[in-house]
Design a protein around this motif. Structure first.
Motif, PDB file in Angstrom:
ATOM      1  N   VAL A 126      55.462  56.260 -28.975  1.00  0.00           N
ATOM      2  CA  VAL A 126      56.192  57.072 -29.948  1.00  0.00           C
ATOM      3  C   VAL A 126      55.801  58.536 -29.782  1.00  0.00           C
ATOM      4  CG1 VAL A 126      56.605  57.500 -32.387  1.00  0.00           C
ATOM      5  CG2 VAL A 126      56.295  55.166 -31.577  1.00  0.00           C
ATOM      6  N   LEU A 127      54.494  58.776 -29.705  1.00  0.00           N
ATOM      7  CA  LEU A 127      54.024  60.156 -29.588  1.00  0.00           C
ATOM      8  C   LEU A 127      54.544  60.819 -28.322  1.00  0.00           C
ATOM      9  CD1 LEU A 127      50.292  60.000 -30.736  1.00  0.00           C
ATOM     10  CD2 LEU A 127      52.270  60.902 -31.957  1.00  0.00           C
ATOM     11  N   GLU A 128      54.464  60.099 -27.229  1.00  0.00           N
ATOM     12  CA  GLU A 128      54.844  60.724 -25.969  1.00  0.00           C
ATOM     13  C   GLU A 128      56.366  60.844 -25.849  1.00  0.00           C
ATOM     14  OE1 GLU A 128      52.612  59.683 -22.556  1.00  0.00           O
ATOM     15  OE2 GLU A 128      50.800  59.210 -23.681  1.00  0.00           O
ATOM     16  N   GLY A 129      57.086  59.885 -26.404  1.00  0.00           N
ATOM     17  CA  GLY A 129      58.538  60.029 -26.455  1.00  0.00           C
ATOM     18  C   GLY A 129      58.925  61.249 -27.274  1.00  0.00           C
ATOM     19  N   ARG A 130      58.210  61.428 -28.362  1.00  0.00           N
ATOM     20  CA  ARG A 130      58.462  62.595 -29.211  1.00  0.00           C
ATOM     21  C   ARG A 130      58.192  63.887 -28.439  1.00  0.00           C
ATOM     22  NH1 ARG A 130      57.011  66.673 -31.553  1.00  0.00           N
ATOM     23  NH2 ARG A 130      55.159  66.591 -30.243  1.00  0.00           N
ATOM     24  N   PHE A 131      57.120  63.893 -27.665  1.00  0.00           N
ATOM     25  CA  PHE A 131      56.782  65.071 -26.864  1.00  0.00           C
ATOM     26  C   PHE A 131      57.935  65.425 -25.919  1.00  0.00           C
ATOM     27  CE2 PHE A 131      55.092  67.151 -23.125  1.00  0.00           C
ATOM     28  CZ  PHE A 131      54.169  68.054 -23.620  1.00  0.00           C
ATOM     29  N   VAL A 132      58.434  64.409 -25.245  1.00  0.00           N
ATOM     30  CA  VAL A 132      59.559  64.637 -24.327  1.00  0.00           C
ATOM     31  C   VAL A 132      60.751  65.195 -25.080  1.00  0.00           C
ATOM     32  CG1 VAL A 132      61.250  63.508 -22.843  1.00  0.00           C
ATOM     33  CG2 VAL A 132      58.841  62.884 -22.671  1.00  0.00           C
ATOM     34  N   ARG A 133      61.024  64.570 -26.212  1.00  0.00           N
ATOM     35  CA  ARG A 133      62.190  64.990 -26.963  1.00  0.00           C
ATOM     36  C   ARG A 133      62.057  66.439 -27.422  1.00  0.00           C
ATOM     37  NH1 ARG A 133      64.723  62.259 -32.403  1.00  0.00           N
ATOM     38  NH2 ARG A 133      66.520  63.646 -32.442  1.00  0.00           N
ATOM     39  N   GLU A 134      60.870  66.793 -27.874  1.00  0.00           N
ATOM     40  CA  GLU A 134      60.672  68.167 -28.317  1.00  0.00           C
ATOM     41  C   GLU A 134      60.899  69.134 -27.167  1.00  0.00           C
ATOM     42  OE1 GLU A 134      56.983  69.158 -30.385  1.00  0.00           O
ATOM     43  OE2 GLU A 134      56.979  71.101 -29.360  1.00  0.00           O
ATOM     44  N   ALA A 135      60.312  68.843 -26.032  1.00  0.00           N
ATOM     45  CA  ALA A 135      60.454  69.747 -24.892  1.00  0.00           C
ATOM     46  C   ALA A 135      61.922  69.930 -24.523  1.00  0.00           C
ATOM     47  CB  ALA A 135      59.675  69.191 -23.697  1.00  0.00           C
ATOM     48  N   VAL A 136      62.638  68.825 -24.454  1.00  0.00           N
ATOM     49  CA  VAL A 136      64.025  68.897 -23.991  1.00  0.00           C
ATOM     50  C   VAL A 136      64.912  69.568 -25.036  1.00  0.00           C
ATOM     51  CG1 VAL A 136      66.017  67.548 -23.290  1.00  0.00           C
ATOM     52  CG2 VAL A 136      63.738  66.878 -22.528  1.00  0.00           C
TER      53      VAL A 136
END
Lengths: 237, 237
Positions: free
Chosen positions: A89-99
Motif C-alpha cells: 500500500v505504501l509503495e503503491g501510494r508512493f508511485v501514485r504520488e510521483a506520477v
DNA sequence: ACTTGCCTACTTCCATACAAGTCAATAGAC
DNA sequence: GTCTATTGACTTGTATGGAAGTAGGCAAGT
C-alpha cells in the motif's frame, strides 16, 4: 475498469462472451469492496458450481488475480484472498504520488479551458453528493483523478495507476465511513484552482498533500483490522 | 525478474515445480529480447509439444503474458506476439521518470554512504565493460536502477516499474547497438554525484534527463522497424 | 471473370478425468 | 492419556477430448 459492479453475488454470466474474464472482474470487484474478506478461502470447484461452469475458467481467473496481488494460490492447499500488504500500500501510494504530481504539473503548464470546466462540474457533483453513501464518493473521486490523467493525454498511465491503486482502494473500502469528504473536496478544488492559474508548483504540492492523506488512516485501519493485513504478527509488543 | 535467461530455445523445464510459471518466464524473456518478433504467430499445441507438456499450462502462461501486454489472443484465430504500442512506451516512460525522479530525490535527502559506495562500484563495472556486448550493459543498467529503488526502501516499487519497463526494454533490445554507453555511464555518474552531495534538485534533473534519452531513439526505431509497431499504418503520408 | 456455398484444417475455450500433494481426523500401540 | 501411523477427503496441477468459431481453398453456378 469499474470498481463497482453491483449485485455481485447474483451476477449472471453472459453466455456469448468468454467466461473467465467475466469471473475475473466479478471477483476483483468483490475483493476490492471487501465483500470477500482477506484470508478467506475460496474454492475453485465451489465457484465453478455456483456459476455453472467448469473449473478451468475459474482457475484462469484466479491466475490473473494472483498477478494483480489479490489472490494467493498455495499449491495443493488452497486459494485465499490475499491479505493487504502494508508495504505494498505504501509503495503503491508512493508511485501514485510521483506520477499524479507530474500529471498535474503538466496540466498546469498547458492551459486547457475545457478540462478545467469539466473538473469544476465534477466538483459540484462531489459537493452535492449525500454523505450517507460514501461509497459513491469513491467513484467520483476515481473519476476526478482519471480525468486529470486523460486530460494530460495519458490514458494508458491511468490504466497503470488503476492496477497499482488496487491495494489502496481495498483500504479505502474498509473504512470509507471515516472519510472527511469535505476536506477531500477542498483539496480537489485547490488542485483545480492551481491548474487554472497555471501554478505548476502549487498544483504539485496540493496533489502530493492530497495523496498523503491515506498515510494517516492506514495505521488506524491496520490497528482496527489487524487480521486483514499481511504482517499483522509483527505489530504487537 | 531477470531479463535474460540464456539458452532460451533449449531451456529445460524443471519437473519438480509448476510448469506454467516457467513457460511464462521463458516466453517473456524471448519476447523482450526480440527472439520472438512482434506479430509472430505462436501456437499452443506446438509449444506444448516442444516442451513435452500439455496445452493447458501453455495456455495459462499465454494468459499472464496477455495481461503483461506481450501477447494478444484473438479467439478462434490465434495467438500473436503483440506489436510494440508506441503510446504505451511513451506513457510507461512517463511513469518511470516520475517515480525514479522521486526516488533519487528521496535518496539525496537521506545520506547513505554504503549505498553510494555500492553505486560507485557499479559505475566502475560499467566502465570496464567491453563495448562489443552491449547486451551486458543493459543488465548492469538494470541493476543500477534497481539498486536505487532498493536503497530508498522501495523494493516493491521496483517490481512495479519492472512490469512497466517491459515495453521500453523491447525497444532497447531491438537497437541496443546504437546505445551511447559512454554517455549513459556519464549520466549515471552525475546522478550518483548529486546523491552523494545531497543535491536533491540536481539528482532529480539528472535522472529525468537520463530517462528522456529513449525519446530520441524511439522514433528512429519505429522508422527502421515499422512492422514491429502497433500503429505503423498511421505513419507515412 | 465473379460470386456463392461447402468443406476441411486450424484456432481458442470449456468440460472432464486423472495425478499428486496436503491436512485433519482417527485408529491403534504403548 | 499420549504419541504415531494411516487413511481419506480435500486441494491445485496437468492431460485430453470435444464444442464452437474462423479462414482459406475449391468447386459449382451465374
Amino acid at each position: 475498469m469499474s470498481l463497482i459492479l453491483g449485485n455481485l453475488d447474483e451476477w449472471k454470466l453472459d453466455q456469448l462472451t468468454a467466461v473467465s474474464p467475466q469471473l475475473r472482474l466479478i471477483l476483483r470487484s468483490r475483493i476490492i469492496r471487501n465483500d470477500l474478506r482477506p484470508a478467506t478461502k475460496i474454492s475453485e470447484p465451489e465457484l465453478a458450481k455456483h456459476y455453472n461452469v467448469s473449473r478451468q475458467p475459474v482457475r484462469e481467473a484466479f491466475i490473473t488475480l494472483v498477478n494483480e496481488g489479490l489472490l494467493e494460490i498455495r499449491p495443493q492447499r488452497g486459494t485465499f484472498v490475499k491479505r493487504i500488504d502494508y508495504e505494498a500500500v505504501l509503495e503503491g501510494r508512493f508511485v501514485r504520488e510521483a506520477v499524479e504530481a507530474d500529471i498535474v504539473k503538466t496540466l498546469a503548464g498547458t492551459p486547457n479551458d475545457a478540462l478545467v470546466a469539466d473538473l469544476r462540474g465534477q466538483l459540484e457533483h462531489q459537493k452535492q453528493l449525500s454523505k450517507d453513501v460514501p461509497e459513491r464518493f469513491i467513484l467520483l473521486d476515481e473519476k476526478f483523478h482519471h480525468t486529470l490523467a486523460d486530460g494530460a493525454g495519458l490514458g494508458k498511465v491511468w490504466a497503470i495507476l488503476d492496477s497499482i491503486k488496487v491495494q489502496m482502494d481495498r483500504v479505502r473500502f474498509i473504512t470509507f465511513e471515516e472519510f472527511p469528504i469535505d476536506k477531500l473536496i477542498e483539496q480537489h478544488t485547490q488542485i483545480v484552482d492551481c491548474i487554472e492559474q497555471q501554478n505548476s508548483e502549487g498544483a504539485e504540492k496540493a496533489m502530493r498533500k492530497h495523496l498523503r492523506r491515506i498515510l494517516q488512516s492506514l495505521p488506524k485501519v491496520q490497528e482496527l483490522y489487524p487480521d486483514y493485513f499481511e504482517n499483522s504478527r509483527e505489530l504487537g509488543p
